[in-house]
Motif scaffolding. Structure first.
Motif, PDB file in Angstrom:
ATOM      1  N   ILE A  76       0.854  -1.180   0.000  1.00 43.65           N
ATOM      2  CA  ILE A  76       0.000   0.000   0.000  1.00 43.65           C
ATOM      3  C   ILE A  76       0.890   1.228   0.000  1.00 43.65           C
ATOM      4  O   ILE A  76       2.079   1.159   0.304  1.00 43.65           O
ATOM      5  CB  ILE A  76      -0.938   0.057   1.221  1.00 43.65           C
ATOM      6  CG1 ILE A  76      -0.124   0.213   2.514  1.00 43.65           C
ATOM      7  CG2 ILE A  76      -1.841  -1.142   1.293  1.00 43.65           C
ATOM      8  CD1 ILE A  76      -0.981   0.522   3.726  1.00 43.65           C
TER       9      ILE A  76
ATOM     10  N   GLY B   8      -3.572   4.331   0.977  1.00 39.39           N
ATOM     11  CA  GLY B   8      -4.366   3.617  -0.015  1.00 39.39           C
ATOM     12  C   GLY B   8      -3.618   2.518  -0.707  1.00 39.39           C
ATOM     13  O   GLY B   8      -2.416   2.369  -0.560  1.00 39.39           O
TER      14      GLY B   8
ATOM     15  N   SER C 258      -9.462  -1.542   2.341  1.00 35.13           N
ATOM     16  CA  SER C 258      -8.894  -0.203   2.359  1.00 35.13           C
ATOM     17  C   SER C 258      -8.126  -0.006   3.665  1.00 35.13           C
ATOM     18  O   SER C 258      -8.112  -0.886   4.527  1.00 35.13           O
ATOM     19  CB  SER C 258     -10.008   0.833   2.213  1.00 35.13           C
ATOM     20  OG  SER C 258      -9.494   2.141   2.032  1.00 35.13           O
TER      21      SER C 258
ATOM     22  N   SER D 298     -11.893   6.992  -3.378  1.00 32.77           N
ATOM     23  CA  SER D 298     -10.747   7.355  -4.193  1.00 32.77           C
ATOM     24  C   SER D 298     -11.084   8.602  -5.002  1.00 32.77           C
ATOM     25  O   SER D 298     -12.239   9.054  -5.035  1.00 32.77           O
ATOM     26  CB  SER D 298     -10.387   6.218  -5.145  1.00 32.77           C
ATOM     27  OG  SER D 298     -11.381   6.100  -6.159  1.00 32.77           O
TER      28      SER D 298
ATOM     29  N   SER E 264      -6.313   5.646  -4.172  1.00 28.66           N
ATOM     30  CA  SER E 264      -6.235   5.403  -2.738  1.00 28.66           C
ATOM     31  C   SER E 264      -7.486   5.837  -1.996  1.00 28.66           C
ATOM     32  O   SER E 264      -8.241   6.703  -2.434  1.00 28.66           O
ATOM     33  CB  SER E 264      -5.014   6.126  -2.147  1.00 28.66           C
ATOM     34  OG  SER E 264      -5.190   7.526  -2.244  1.00 28.66           O
TER      35      SER E 264
END
Length: 345
Positions: A19, A28, A128, A177, A332
């Motif tokens: 990430i 993200g 996430s 996002s 993200s």
């Protein structure tokens, strides 16, 4: 520590699943790409409803903050008038969009194995990034100590599988996002604000000061924004009444009638991110650079984020200060990242 350097750290969660983590300024899933513009909708395809929006009369102001390297130099900017949502888009509002369009956010979509070579299939689950307080004091040089990739985390399940937005309809929608925010704005007949519009609106008609609300962190001894109090990241004293995101309108509005322009959740802007853009930006209605570039992550498309979040702390990230900037990789999302919309007259 603050996030003046605004560096980005690439590391590993769940084996080799990677990430992106901006130090205090958003997180993200990693998704590499070129640095070209993703064709933000500057003109909505439908006429939006301004009945619940605030009209911001245009004007000239000093944009930026010399305290932060990527917010220099402070420069004069003129913006035209525009309509702006008085608060961040809420869970209830985003739910109406999803119900009308059957839209699936990036955090809810299956992961592409090609983007994560070598990662076991059982690890490639949608999710996430979720802030998780540490059990004790830790060094602030590794954000992965307090960020967790939570399977199932999305706008519907802010803390991951089993969580819900029931009873939290008036909280800002999170785990969105840039693509998700643009999709909502287009559906609503609106658009995302430029960062010049965002900063002008955040000033609320006031002259430049340390914070958007003035020079004192706690005017008359009261917290006026949802930020982090206590020792970060293990002990949030919640002096402002909230450990996480707060319902919209929980704190006083600014001079334009806008809520939560500081703290609560980061907000996407339509500008691509470059740390050197201010040296050459347009003096009137700037729209951001034509391409994205972050020296910390070359080749990764990033857009500007503004306002800080409930995780901003004077110990770690002071991006709630007026004129400061954040940045986020285009795909993200996290539980401290949302958005609001604007519209032309």
């Amino acid at each position: 520590m603050n996030c003046n350097n605004n560096t980005t750290l690439k590391s590993t969660l769940f084996g080799t699943l990677t990430i992106l983590v901006c130090l205090g300024c958003g997180t993200g899933q990693e998704k590499k790409g070129d640095s070209t513009n993703l064709a933000v909708e500057e003109t909505p395809t439908a006429k939006g409803d301004t009945s619940n929006m605030v009209w911001i009369e245009g004007g000239t102001f000093l944009m930026g903050n010399d305290e932060f390297p990527d917010s220099r130099p402070v420069h004069e900017v003129k913006v035209a008038g525009f309509w702006m949502d008085p608060h961040e888009v809420t869970n209830a509002e985003f739910a109406k969009f999803v119900e009308a369009t059957n839209y699936i956010t990036v955090a809810e979509r299956p992961l592409n194995p090609a983007d994560f070579p070598g990662v076991p299939a059982d690890k490639l689950v949608p999710g996430s990034a979720v802030f998780t307080p540490t059990a004790q004091r830790v060094s602030l040089d590794n954000p992965l100590q307090w960020w967790t990739y939570a399977p199932g985390a999305s706008w519907r399940q802010p803390e991951g599988t089993g969580s819900s937005i029931i009873g939290r309809e008036n909280l800002p929608v999170v785990h969105v996002s840039f693509e998700d925010a643009v999709a909502y704005a287009k559906w609503a007949g609106k658009r995302l604000p430029t960062e010049a519009e965002w900063e002008y609106a955040a000033l609320g008609g006031q002259k430049n000061s340390t914070y958007y609300w003035g020079e004192e962190l706690k005017p008359q001894g009261k917290w006026v924004a949802n930020i982090y109090q206590g020792n970060f990241p293990d002990s949030n004293t919640q002096e402002d009444g909230f450990a996480g995101a707060a319902p919209v309108k929980s704190f006083p509005a600014n001079g334009y009638g806008l809520f939560d322009m500081d703290g609560n959740v980061w907000e996407w802007c339509s500008d691509l991110y470059r740390p050197d853009y201010y040296a050459n930006s347009a003096k009137e209605n700037p729209r951001g650079p034509s391409s994205s570039h972050d020296p910390d992550e070359p080749g990764t498309v990033k857009y500007v984020q503004r306002g800080g979040s409930f995780l901003c702390s004077d110990q770690y990230c002071v991006r709630y200060k007026a004129g400061s900037r954040g940045k986020g990789e285009v795909s993200s999302g996290s539980n401290n990242l949302g958005f609001r919309c604007v519209m032309n007259r």
